[in-house]
Design a protein around this motif. Structure first.
Motif, PDB file in Angstrom:
ATOM      1  N   ILE A  24       1.708  29.219   5.710  1.00  0.00           N
ATOM      2  CA  ILE A  24       1.695  29.930   5.042  1.00  0.00           C
ATOM      3  C   ILE A  24      -0.020  29.865   5.206  1.00  0.00           C
ATOM      4  CG2 ILE A  24       0.698  30.722   2.318  1.00  0.00           C
ATOM      5  CD1 ILE A  24       3.732  30.803   3.029  1.00  0.00           C
ATOM      6  N   PHE A  25      -0.227  30.368   5.016  1.00  0.00           N
ATOM      7  CA  PHE A  25      -2.314  30.715   5.528  1.00  0.00           C
ATOM      8  C   PHE A  25      -2.669  31.621   4.379  1.00  0.00           C
ATOM      9  CE2 PHE A  25      -0.213  30.397   9.478  1.00  0.00           C
ATOM     10  CZ  PHE A  25      -1.597  29.639  10.533  1.00  0.00           C
ATOM     11  N   ASP A  26      -4.000  30.744   4.500  1.00  0.00           N
ATOM     12  CA  ASP A  26      -4.729  31.711   3.538  1.00  0.00           C
ATOM     13  C   ASP A  26      -6.113  31.389   3.787  1.00  0.00           C
ATOM     14  OD1 ASP A  26      -6.926  31.583   0.916  1.00  0.00           O
ATOM     15  OD2 ASP A  26      -6.495  30.017  -0.232  1.00  0.00           O
ATOM     16  N   VAL A  27      -6.213  32.845   3.713  1.00  0.00           N
ATOM     17  CA  VAL A  27      -7.374  33.533   4.985  1.00  0.00           C
ATOM     18  C   VAL A  27      -8.026  34.779   4.203  1.00  0.00           C
ATOM     19  CG1 VAL A  27      -6.645  32.585   6.944  1.00  0.00           C
ATOM     20  CG2 VAL A  27      -5.726  34.710   6.076  1.00  0.00           C
ATOM     21  N   GLU A  28      -8.772  35.174   4.564  1.00  0.00           N
ATOM     22  CA  GLU A  28      -9.986  36.320   3.944  1.00  0.00           C
ATOM     23  C   GLU A  28      -9.481  37.590   4.323  1.00  0.00           C
ATOM     24  OE1 GLU A  28     -14.000  38.089   4.335  1.00  0.00           O
ATOM     25  OE2 GLU A  28     -13.959  36.052   4.866  1.00  0.00           O
ATOM     26  N   ASP A  29      -8.992  37.490   5.033  1.00  0.00           N
ATOM     27  CA  ASP A  29      -8.057  38.957   5.685  1.00  0.00           C
ATOM     28  C   ASP A  29      -7.452  39.166   6.726  1.00  0.00           C
ATOM     29  OD1 ASP A  29     -10.043  39.415   7.837  1.00  0.00           O
ATOM     30  OD2 ASP A  29     -11.572  40.168   6.621  1.00  0.00           O
ATOM     31  N   ASN A  30      -7.146  40.499   7.551  1.00  0.00           N
ATOM     32  CA  ASN A  30      -5.537  40.897   8.166  1.00  0.00           C
ATOM     33  C   ASN A  30      -6.505  39.641  10.054  1.00  0.00           C
ATOM     34  OD1 ASN A  30      -4.226  41.516   6.541  1.00  0.00           O
ATOM     35  ND2 ASN A  30      -4.492  43.419   7.106  1.00  0.00           N
ATOM     36  N   GLU A  31      -7.871  40.636   9.683  1.00  0.00           N
ATOM     37  CA  GLU A  31      -8.334  39.995  11.324  1.00  0.00           C
ATOM     38  C   GLU A  31      -8.456  38.707  11.474  1.00  0.00           C
ATOM     39  OE1 GLU A  31     -12.399  41.608  13.093  1.00  0.00           O
ATOM     40  OE2 GLU A  31     -11.835  42.777  11.531  1.00  0.00           O
ATOM     41  N   THR A  32      -9.269  37.652  10.182  1.00  0.00           N
ATOM     42  CA  THR A  32      -8.493  36.641   9.872  1.00  0.00           C
ATOM     43  C   THR A  32      -7.849  36.144  10.368  1.00  0.00           C
ATOM     44  OG1 THR A  32     -11.184  36.609   8.873  1.00  0.00           O
ATOM     45  CG2 THR A  32     -10.089  34.588   9.069  1.00  0.00           C
ATOM     46  N   SER A  39      -3.836  34.606  17.573  1.00  0.00           N
ATOM     47  CA  SER A  39      -4.493  34.528  18.674  1.00  0.00           C
ATOM     48  C   SER A  39      -4.670  34.036  19.629  1.00  0.00           C
ATOM     49  CB  SER A  39      -5.341  36.212  18.746  1.00  0.00           C
ATOM     50  OG  SER A  39      -6.536  36.396  18.940  1.00  0.00           O
ATOM     51  N   GLY A  40      -6.182  32.848  18.761  1.00  0.00           N
ATOM     52  CA  GLY A  40      -6.349  31.611  19.199  1.00  0.00           C
ATOM     53  C   GLY A  40      -5.498  30.303  19.456  1.00  0.00           C
ATOM     54  N   LEU A  41      -4.020  30.572  18.473  1.00  0.00           N
ATOM     55  CA  LEU A  41      -3.148  29.364  18.701  1.00  0.00           C
ATOM     56  C   LEU A  41      -2.678  29.184  20.173  1.00  0.00           C
ATOM     57  CD1 LEU A  41      -1.151  29.643  16.301  1.00  0.00           C
ATOM     58  CD2 LEU A  41      -2.230  28.084  16.771  1.00  0.00           C
ATOM     59  N   PRO A  42      -2.936  28.129  21.346  1.00  0.00           N
ATOM     60  CA  PRO A  42      -2.351  27.346  21.994  1.00  0.00           C
ATOM     61  C   PRO A  42      -1.245  27.971  22.592  1.00  0.00           C
ATOM     62  CG  PRO A  42      -3.956  25.567  21.549  1.00  0.00           C
ATOM     63  CD  PRO A  42      -3.343  26.644  20.627  1.00  0.00           C
ATOM     64  N   LEU A  43      -0.088  27.990  22.095  1.00  0.00           N
ATOM     65  CA  LEU A  43       1.191  28.736  22.188  1.00  0.00           C
ATOM     66  C   LEU A  43       1.654  29.744  22.245  1.00  0.00           C
ATOM     67  CD1 LEU A  43       3.648  25.276  20.705  1.00  0.00           C
ATOM     68  CD2 LEU A  43       2.835  26.227  23.481  1.00  0.00           C
TER      69      LEU A  43
END
Length: 96
Positions: A55-63, A69-73
């Motif tokens: 579960i992620f809590d972020v500002e928006d889809n782009e975030t 996409s920054g995950l090394p895997l």
């Protein structure tokens, strides 16, 4: 915004073990940083597979896209994202 994210990792069978260990260590540090910041709220392993439900809590889809996409895997993942919203029958007044 809350997002339910399913990630399944598929490392190449011919990836050298040392390289896989290096990527996993970097991934762990990245994910734990996001968890400590409160962005990556929950992380559960799916029993019997190299998968997780988060579960992620972020500002928006782009975030969210930037984080995932920054995950090394990331290059080795199948990912499914579902936005979440409050259920009218929830007994909670917040997202706890």
């Amino acid at each position: 915004m809350l997002f339910h994210v399913e990630m399944t990792v598929n490392l190449p069978a011919d990836m050298p073990e040392a390289r896989a260990a290096e990527i996993k260590a970097t991934e762990k540090a990245y994910s734990q940083k996001l968890q400590n910041e409160g962005t990556w709220r929950h992380l559960w392993r799916v029993a019997g597979s190299y998968s997780n439900v988060s579960i992620f809590d972020v500002e928006d889809n782009e975030t969210l896209h930037h984080i995932i996409s920054g995950l090394p895997l990331f290059p080795y993942m199948e990912i499914r994202v579902r936005p979440l919203c409050r259920h009218p029958s929830s007994v909670r007044d917040d997202d706890s």
